[in-house]
Write a protein that holds these residues in place. Structure first.
Motif, PDB file in Angstrom:
ATOM      1  N   LEU A 166     103.544  28.585   7.779  1.00  0.00           N
ATOM      2  CA  LEU A 166     102.146  28.980   7.893  1.00  0.00           C
ATOM      3  C   LEU A 166     101.986  30.455   7.538  1.00  0.00           C
ATOM      4  N   THR A 167     100.923  30.787   6.842  1.00  0.00           N
ATOM      5  CA  THR A 167     100.571  32.184   6.564  1.00  0.00           C
ATOM      6  C   THR A 167      99.532  32.629   7.601  1.00  0.00           C
ATOM      7  N   GLY A 168      99.157  33.883   7.552  1.00  0.00           N
ATOM      8  CA  GLY A 168      98.094  34.368   8.426  1.00  0.00           C
ATOM      9  C   GLY A 168      96.791  33.620   8.190  1.00  0.00           C
ATOM     10  N   ASP A 169      96.475  33.379   6.915  1.00  0.00           N
ATOM     11  CA  ASP A 169      95.272  32.605   6.594  1.00  0.00           C
ATOM     12  C   ASP A 169      95.402  31.171   7.113  1.00  0.00           C
ATOM     13  N   GLY A 170      96.609  30.645   7.087  1.00  0.00           N
ATOM     14  CA  GLY A 170      96.848  29.294   7.599  1.00  0.00           C
ATOM     15  C   GLY A 170      96.616  29.223   9.098  1.00  0.00           C
ATOM     16  N   ARG A 171      97.037  30.258   9.815  1.00  0.00           N
ATOM     17  CA  ARG A 171      96.807  30.299  11.268  1.00  0.00           C
ATOM     18  C   ARG A 171      95.307  30.364  11.571  1.00  0.00           C
ATOM     19  N   ALA A 172      94.587  31.137  10.783  1.00  0.00           N
ATOM     20  CA  ALA A 172      93.135  31.224  10.962  1.00  0.00           C
ATOM     21  C   ALA A 172      92.474  29.880  10.640  1.00  0.00           C
ATOM     22  N   ALA A 173      92.934  29.220   9.580  1.00  0.00           N
ATOM     23  CA  ALA A 173      92.387  27.913   9.218  1.00  0.00           C
ATOM     24  C   ALA A 173      92.673  26.893  10.318  1.00  0.00           C
ATOM     25  N   LEU A 174      93.862  26.948  10.901  1.00  0.00           N
ATOM     26  CA  LEU A 174      94.210  26.031  11.991  1.00  0.00           C
ATOM     27  C   LEU A 174      93.302  26.268  13.193  1.00  0.00           C
ATOM     28  N   ALA A 175      93.025  27.505  13.516  1.00  0.00           N
ATOM     29  CA  ALA A 175      92.117  27.805  14.626  1.00  0.00           C
ATOM     30  C   ALA A 175      90.737  27.207  14.356  1.00  0.00           C
ATOM     31  N   GLY A 176      90.269  27.334  13.117  1.00  0.00           N
ATOM     32  CA  GLY A 176      88.984  26.744  12.749  1.00  0.00           C
ATOM     33  C   GLY A 176      88.997  25.232  12.827  1.00  0.00           C
ATOM     34  N   GLU A 177      90.094  24.623  12.383  1.00  0.00           N
ATOM     35  CA  GLU A 177      90.237  23.161  12.439  1.00  0.00           C
ATOM     36  C   GLU A 177      90.227  22.685  13.892  1.00  0.00           C
ATOM     37  N   ARG A 178      90.901  23.416  14.759  1.00  0.00           N
ATOM     38  CA  ARG A 178      90.937  23.028  16.180  1.00  0.00           C
ATOM     39  C   ARG A 178      89.540  23.114  16.802  1.00  0.00           C
ATOM     40  N   SER A 179      88.819  24.158  16.484  1.00  0.00           N
ATOM     41  CA  SER A 179      87.468  24.318  17.007  1.00  0.00           C
ATOM     42  C   SER A 179      86.567  23.185  16.516  1.00  0.00           C
ATOM     43  N   ALA A 180      86.653  22.890  15.231  1.00  0.00           N
ATOM     44  CA  ALA A 180      85.848  21.800  14.656  1.00  0.00           C
ATOM     45  C   ALA A 180      86.222  20.465  15.285  1.00  0.00           C
ATOM     46  N   TRP A 181      87.523  20.260  15.544  1.00  0.00           N
ATOM     47  CA  TRP A 181      87.985  19.007  16.143  1.00  0.00           C
ATOM     48  C   TRP A 181      87.424  18.856  17.560  1.00  0.00           C
ATOM     49  N   ARG A 182      87.448  19.935  18.331  1.00  0.00           N
ATOM     50  CA  ARG A 182      86.919  19.875  19.701  1.00  0.00           C
ATOM     51  C   ARG A 182      85.426  19.540  19.688  1.00  0.00           C
ATOM     52  N   SER A 183      84.680  20.145  18.780  1.00  0.00           N
ATOM     53  CA  SER A 183      83.242  19.847  18.670  1.00  0.00           C
ATOM     54  C   SER A 183      83.020  18.401  18.265  1.00  0.00           C
ATOM     55  N   PHE A 184      83.785  17.940  17.286  1.00  0.00           N
ATOM     56  CA  PHE A 184      83.661  16.571  16.793  1.00  0.00           C
ATOM     57  C   PHE A 184      83.945  15.567  17.908  1.00  0.00           C
ATOM     58  N   THR A 185      85.061  15.747  18.612  1.00  0.00           N
ATOM     59  CA  THR A 185      85.425  14.786  19.655  1.00  0.00           C
ATOM     60  C   THR A 185      84.431  14.819  20.813  1.00  0.00           C
ATOM     61  N   SER A 186      83.843  15.968  21.085  1.00  0.00           N
ATOM     62  CA  SER A 186      82.840  16.064  22.140  1.00  0.00           C
ATOM     63  C   SER A 186      81.594  15.266  21.776  1.00  0.00           C
ATOM     64  N   VAL A 187      81.143  15.442  20.554  1.00  0.00           N
ATOM     65  CA  VAL A 187      79.938  14.727  20.108  1.00  0.00           C
ATOM     66  C   VAL A 187      80.188  13.226  20.055  1.00  0.00           C
ATOM     67  N   ILE A 188      81.282  12.805  19.445  1.00  0.00           N
ATOM     68  CA  ILE A 188      81.582  11.378  19.333  1.00  0.00           C
ATOM     69  C   ILE A 188      81.805  10.788  20.725  1.00  0.00           C
ATOM     70  N   GLY A 189      82.503  11.531  21.587  1.00  0.00           N
ATOM     71  CA  GLY A 189      82.735  11.068  22.952  1.00  0.00           C
ATOM     72  C   GLY A 189      81.449  10.858  23.725  1.00  0.00           C
ATOM     73  N   SER A 190      80.472  11.725  23.501  1.00  0.00           N
ATOM     74  CA  SER A 190      79.200  11.578  24.225  1.00  0.00           C
ATOM     75  C   SER A 190      78.448  10.325  23.797  1.00  0.00           C
ATOM     76  N   VAL A 191      78.718   9.848  22.598  1.00  0.00           N
ATOM     77  CA  VAL A 191      78.068   8.618  22.137  1.00  0.00           C
ATOM     78  C   VAL A 191      78.876   7.396  22.580  1.00  0.00           C
ATOM     79  N   LEU A 192      80.190   7.432  22.364  1.00  0.00           N
ATOM     80  CA  LEU A 192      81.034   6.275  22.685  1.00  0.00           C
ATOM     81  C   LEU A 192      81.230   6.084  24.179  1.00  0.00           C
TER      82      LEU A 192
END
Length: 107
Positions: free
Chosen positions: A77-103
């Protein structure tokens, strides 16, 4: 696991596996399998193109190394990769929260 379920998440999975340490391609596949309890058995034909794409994007760097007596390309991983991973994790948490509230509306 259904391959369609992984679509759109492969980059995040690869970045997460490489967060701990640099690995070569087959070790990445093994780490995905191990960390998922065997649920993720991703073919090399999916992993290697994604690794090359992430490297072109600047999220990974690679170098040749001898591992187990064989010459293999190792990815880290590069520094940019670590930043991208942080963004992916944040997006994943938002996604699972929204889908979870429906399911699971009782949650």
């Amino acid at each position: 696991m259904n391959a369609d379920a992984l679509r759109g998440h492969m980059d995040a999975l690869l970045l997460a596996v490489l967060e701990r340490e640099p690995l070569h391609g087959y070790a990445i596949i093994e780490a995905l399998r191990e960390r998922s309890g065997g649920a993720l058995d991703v073919p090399t034909g999916t992993v290697y193109p994604a690794l090359r794409r992430l490297e072109r994007a600047g999220y990974l760097a690679s170098e040749w190394a001898v591992t187990g007596g064989r010459r293999r390309r190792t990815y880290r991983l590069t520094g940019d990769g670590r930043a991208a991973l942080a963004g992916e994790r944040s997006a994943w948490r938002s996604f699972t929260s929204v889908i979870g509230s429906v399911l699971d509306p009782l949650r």
